[in-house]
Design a protein around this motif. Structure first.
Motif, PDB file in Angstrom:
ATOM      1  N   LEU A   1       0.828  -1.203   0.000  1.00 52.07           N
ATOM      2  CA  LEU A   1       0.000   0.000   0.000  1.00 52.07           C
ATOM      3  C   LEU A   1       0.867   1.259   0.000  1.00 52.07           C
ATOM      4  O   LEU A   1       0.531   2.253  -0.656  1.00 52.07           O
ATOM      5  CB  LEU A   1      -0.973  -0.004   1.182  1.00 52.07           C
ATOM      6  CG  LEU A   1      -2.096  -1.037   1.081  1.00 52.07           C
ATOM      7  CD1 LEU A   1      -2.964  -0.990   2.338  1.00 52.07           C
ATOM      8  CD2 LEU A   1      -2.948  -0.834  -0.171  1.00 52.07           C
TER       9      LEU A   1
ATOM     10  N   ALA B   1       2.033   1.701  -3.461  1.00 53.96           N
ATOM     11  CA  ALA B   1       0.966   2.305  -4.269  1.00 53.96           C
ATOM     12  C   ALA B   1       0.936   3.815  -4.080  1.00 53.96           C
ATOM     13  O   ALA B   1       0.803   4.570  -5.054  1.00 53.96           O
ATOM     14  CB  ALA B   1      -0.386   1.696  -3.911  1.00 53.96           C
TER      15      ALA B   1
ATOM     16  N   TRP C   1       0.478   1.540  -9.522  1.00 50.83           N
ATOM     17  CA  TRP C   1      -0.250   1.783  -8.275  1.00 50.83           C
ATOM     18  C   TRP C   1      -1.498   0.913  -8.187  1.00 50.83           C
ATOM     19  O   TRP C   1      -1.865   0.481  -7.100  1.00 50.83           O
ATOM     20  CB  TRP C   1      -0.579   3.261  -8.096  1.00 50.83           C
ATOM     21  CG  TRP C   1      -1.532   3.837  -9.094  1.00 50.83           C
ATOM     22  CD1 TRP C   1      -1.229   4.407 -10.293  1.00 50.83           C
ATOM     23  CD2 TRP C   1      -2.949   3.913  -8.964  1.00 50.83           C
ATOM     24  NE1 TRP C   1      -2.366   4.812 -10.928  1.00 50.83           N
ATOM     25  CE2 TRP C   1      -3.450   4.530 -10.133  1.00 50.83           C
ATOM     26  CE3 TRP C   1      -3.847   3.512  -7.983  1.00 50.83           C
ATOM     27  CZ2 TRP C   1      -4.798   4.752 -10.341  1.00 50.83           C
ATOM     28  CZ3 TRP C   1      -5.195   3.746  -8.198  1.00 50.83           C
ATOM     29  CH2 TRP C   1      -5.656   4.359  -9.363  1.00 50.83           C
TER      30      TRP C   1
ATOM     31  N   ILE D   1      -1.979  -1.596  -5.067  1.00 54.59           N
ATOM     32  CA  ILE D   1      -3.161  -1.540  -4.197  1.00 54.59           C
ATOM     33  C   ILE D   1      -3.819  -2.918  -4.112  1.00 54.59           C
ATOM     34  O   ILE D   1      -4.188  -3.371  -3.026  1.00 54.59           O
ATOM     35  CB  ILE D   1      -4.173  -0.482  -4.675  1.00 54.59           C
ATOM     36  CG1 ILE D   1      -3.661   0.915  -4.318  1.00 54.59           C
ATOM     37  CG2 ILE D   1      -5.543  -0.702  -4.043  1.00 54.59           C
ATOM     38  CD1 ILE D   1      -4.544   2.041  -4.803  1.00 54.59           C
TER      39      ILE D   1
END
Length: 112
Positions: free
Chosen positions: A79, A82, A96, A100
Motif C-alpha cells: 500500500l 501504491a 499503483w 493496491i
C-alpha cells in the motif's frame, strides 16, 4: 530504517539529480518529466521494500513471526508502494493499481 533513509537521501542527492541533468533521457508521454518521476518513485519504492523486509526480520528475531504477521507487513508495504507510485508518477504509471490490489489482498489474508 537508517539504511533505507540513507538509500533514499543519498540516491536522490548523488545519483538521481545528476542523472536528471542529462539531456538524453527517454521522452515518454511527450517529455522527460514522466521518465524522471518514474525513476524517482522506483528508487524510493526500493527503500520501502527494504523497510518491509526489515519489519519481517524484526518480527522473526522476536519470535513473533506468523503467516498473518507476514501478510500484514506485505500488505502495508505494498500500500505504501501504491502511494509512492500514485503520487510520484501522478497516476500515469499504472503500477499503483497492482500495488493496491496486492496490498489489499495481503491485508485480507492477514485477518484470516
Amino acid at each position: 530504517m537508517f539504511i533505507g533513509v540513507a538509500h533514499s537521501y543519498l540516491g536522490e542527492r548523488y545519483l538521481l539529480i545528476r542523472l536528471f541533468r542529462r539531456d538524453n533521457l527517454p521522452k515518454l508521454y511527450g517529455g522527460q518529466t514522466f521518465t524522471k518521476n518514474t525513476l524517482r518513485f522506483a528508487w524510493h519504492v526500493t527503500t520501502i521494500a527494504w523497510w518491509g523486509f526489515a519489519a519481517i526480520l524484526v518480527h522473526l528475531a522476536q519470535g513473533a513471526l506468523s503467516a498473518h504477521v507476514i501478510a500484514g507487513i506485505i500488505g502495508i508495504t505494498f500500500l505504501l508502494h501504491a502511494l509512492v507510485s500514485l503520487v510520484g508518477a501522478k497516476g500515469k504509471h499504472l503500477s499503483w493499481l497492482f500495488f493496491i490490489a496486492i496490498g489489499v489482498l495481503a491485508l485480507l489474508a492477514s485477518t484470516r
